[in-house]
Design an enzyme around this catalytic site. Sequence first.
Site, mmCIF file in Angstrom:
data_model
loop_
_atom_site.group_PDB
_atom_site.id
_atom_site.type_symbol
_atom_site.label_atom_id
_atom_site.label_comp_id
_atom_site.label_asym_id
_atom_site.label_seq_id
_atom_site.Cartn_x
_atom_site.Cartn_y
_atom_site.Cartn_z
ATOM 1 N N HIS A 1 -7.843 -5.610 0.009
ATOM 2 C CA HIS A 1 -6.572 -4.885 0.040
ATOM 3 C C HIS A 1 -5.643 -5.418 1.135
ATOM 4 C CE1 HIS A 1 -3.983 -1.390 -0.478
ATOM 5 N NE2 HIS A 1 -4.192 -0.976 0.761
ATOM 6 N N SER B 1 0.837 -1.191 0.000
ATOM 7 C CA SER B 1 0.000 0.000 0.000
ATOM 8 C C SER B 1 0.880 1.251 0.000
ATOM 9 C CB SER B 1 -0.962 -0.062 1.197
ATOM 10 O OG SER B 1 -2.016 0.857 1.056
ATOM 11 N N GLU C 1 -9.470 -5.264 -4.111
ATOM 12 C CA GLU C 1 -8.857 -4.229 -3.268
ATOM 13 C C GLU C 1 -9.915 -3.326 -2.624
ATOM 14 O OE1 GLU C 1 -5.520 -3.747 -2.855
ATOM 15 O OE2 GLU C 1 -4.512 -4.634 -4.583
#
Length: 465
Positions: free
Chosen positions: A398, A194, A302
């Site tokens: 995610h 991320s 995600e």
Amino acid sequence: MRGTHGDSVEVDVRAGRLRGRRTGTVDEFLGIPYAAAPVGPRRFLPPGPAPAWGGVRDATRFGAAPLQPGSARARLLQGDPGATDEDCLSLNVWTPADAPSGLPVLVWVHGGAFTNGAGSVPALRGALLAEAASAVVVTVNYRLGALGFACHDSLGADTANLGLRDLVAALAWVHENVAAFGGDPGRVTLGGESAGAMCVALLSLSPAYSHLFAQTVLHSGVPALQSPAASERAVEALASRLGVRVSELGSVPGAHVLSATRDIGAEHRFWPTATGWLAGPLADLQSAAPVRPTLITTTADEGTFFFVDDEWPEDVSGDKAVSVLTAMLGPGVAQRYAAAFQSAATPSTAAAAIITEQLYTRPADQWAGRVAATGSRVFRAQYAHPSPAWDGRLAATHTIEIPLLFGTFAAAEFAVLYEHDVRAADLSATLQRAWSRFLHTGTPATAERPWLPWLPGDAHLQRFL
């Protein structure tokens, strides 16, 4: 050389001697300072060298996490970072016990939207990955929020992107010291998830850092920058909220800065800024970047992550789904994606799919193509196995693969995500074998899973189901 005394293990680094702990077949050294504490007059300064110490320094406990507001989403997938403090510039090392020298090294940068997270979160405990990969694993803290990414001329001429510069200091520490832990400073892979992956990708653009890492691993993040004007507006809004001049932000208590940052968060963010060595279009910067083997991973779903509230995936109205999308993609989303909303089972399902495609899958594919065009060997993966949690509503959300990669999925903190997933252990072992292969050889291909590189005009995607 490492010396052992029962469960204790000691090692010499440039700043002094450390005492860590042997746990089974892995030695761990926690909370090692890699830079001077960024407190007091050093708050908005680049990282300085860590001071040396006399005697033996205890390295059996994590250092403080960076100041942060906390997040239900982050806790769900990463765990609790623990106590926080401005004095946070430390790293953690896990290395196979009694291993030969010259091991590959993985330096991992945590995610958290440049706002939350730490190298000490339960998801990133590196012992199991170090053992499985026969590699040295390092996790790093860096300054977050306004303390790491405020950018304004009134703060000083050398204050932009301090969080990134913290990471450069950590990499320099690894380069100088990792041989003492059995690692090869010439075989460092820099990875992250991320926002951490975004940091990795940004650092990969600079030829000045080419000696500090040889490969990159990006999970659910590619470069993105904020304009200097947007960064200046964020700093000015922060100062206004606190009732001080921008030049006085260095003397405001950290807790107050954190509270005011939260108050202005709906309109302003603190992200890496397109200034200094990051000025100019990303495409131009990438074309001049050093050639490095690169592994890029996204997940199939995600966007479901952004509909987790109070540690529970929430059903939202059409208006709320459009509001979330607008915050992430800009105005006009209801019109642009009207067909997607009409055909989806729920508004959140439509919005999550749009987020996945527009903010993760497509940018990752584009970045893979750019990196490959420079001559770098690129491998592209998608983690597509859905979590059974909450009747599968999170799906392959995610960063859900990160505890599997690190082998920490069985920890109590993640029971809701993995305890009923009969495939979790096998998927963890599969990911570890492939990523270990990448650390050692520059390719994740294994005997069980051949893996072709991503090439311009021949986009090969490896899916993990």
